[in-house]
Design a protein around this motif. Sequence first.
Motif: not given
Length: 476
Positions: A222-241, A252-261
């Motif tokens: 669920d894209v909203d859940r993914v965005l929430e977890l990236v921001e809250r858990e400071r996700v660095t690694m996000l592989p996927g199809p 839509p909307g903005r989340r802090d995704l700056s941790s993604l590497r």
Amino acid sequence: MSWDTIPEMVLSAADRFGDAEAVVDGPLRLGFAELADRARAAAGAFAAAGIRKGDRGAVWAPNSAEWIIAAFGLQTAGGVLVPVNTRYRAEEAGEVIRRSGARAVLVQKGFLGLDFPVPPGVPVFDLKSGFLESGTPYECAMSGGDVSDIVFTSGTTGRSKGVMCDHRQSLRLYSEWCDRADLREGDRYLIVNPFFHVFGYKAGCIASLIRGATMIPVPVFDVDRVLELVERERVTMLPGPPTLYHSLLEAPGRRDLSSLRVAVTGAADIPVELVRRMRGELPFRRIMTGYGLTEASGTVTTTGPADSFEDIATTVGRPCEGVEVRIADDGEVLVRGYTVMKGYLDDPAATADAVDADGWLHTGDLGTLDEKGLLRISGRKKDMFIVGGFNVYPAEVEGCLLEHPAVAQAAVVAVPDARLGQVGRAFVVRRGQVSEEELIAWSRDRIAGYKAPRSVAFLEELPLNATGKVMKERLR
């Protein structure tokens, strides 16, 4: 690589990483030492339930901490893991469980409101029931050449087949994968790819335990859940199809995704425009593309840190160490090396069809190798169609369509035509206003007329299987 079996590697994580976070699953947070303890206890529970060395156990459940404990606990007991696709209907899953000869089935009752019936006589344990914690710590002696898992192919084009691989194959391959993907100790890895697939299980769980990354399993995308977890858990690694990154770009909307590497993606038809947008509009500092299939332990080639943006966008990289790739006369990609499966379960005829007498795995994919040794995938042999005597590869047409600013996703299939035999029909998910006529004209301006689709159908979404691949049979 200092381990011979997957359980040996998993249990060693306790000494290597101690109390650092191994798994974050909602409120549950487990350190590596506690995860190892739970795997040993689960092994004892499996042993008490009658699982012996070489026995198979099926796990039919979504991504979770319990899935990880069950899978590695089963292997620690000497069992062979059979992950079962959670998208399967009861009849499909029952067939896989029956054909695998599973001596036990682990399920998560209540997942998506589904019931999980299994063949009569096979014991069923609920992952959330306390079964995994009920055993006395146990470890079974094994060797690296023992079968570790039987992963059934998706079966979207026919009867699924059980691919057998051993412990040593996965450990060697995914140790190298960690280096190529730049997975680091302390990384926080959001695992969207389902664990029943090699991408989630091996490039996700096994790789994380090799390197000491925190696993954050996502049971249902669920894209909203993914965005929430990236921001809250400071996700660095996000592989996927590729569909994962489409969803992030269109959210839509903005989340802090700056941790993604790091982003890692792979498919026969990764659009160039998608990679450009991932680099330009998302904060990833490393994007790795790759190619693989279950029959080759999941990974054959990847791009590397030194590869140019153009190479990352247009190729799937070079073969892993110890893996050979060559192109057959008809354009099919052939693979040989230590990663090639031990065979299909109970199907020597299909195994002989897939792996020839010289050890070459016939992938069914079409591709080319350039002068730098980089592999390009042009499509599936079965997807190629002929328009008036000319070969058309859907991936090329899809790439053209995706360059249009109003196109979010595209899939092309062949449909019958009285004059030309076959022509292309495009199925498109829009991100803006565009008509059928405009897209056909756009294609004709950029690729040969025979390649351009003759018709376009607009959909709200493309039909995808659980690993994010477009199910073209449904479109046909």
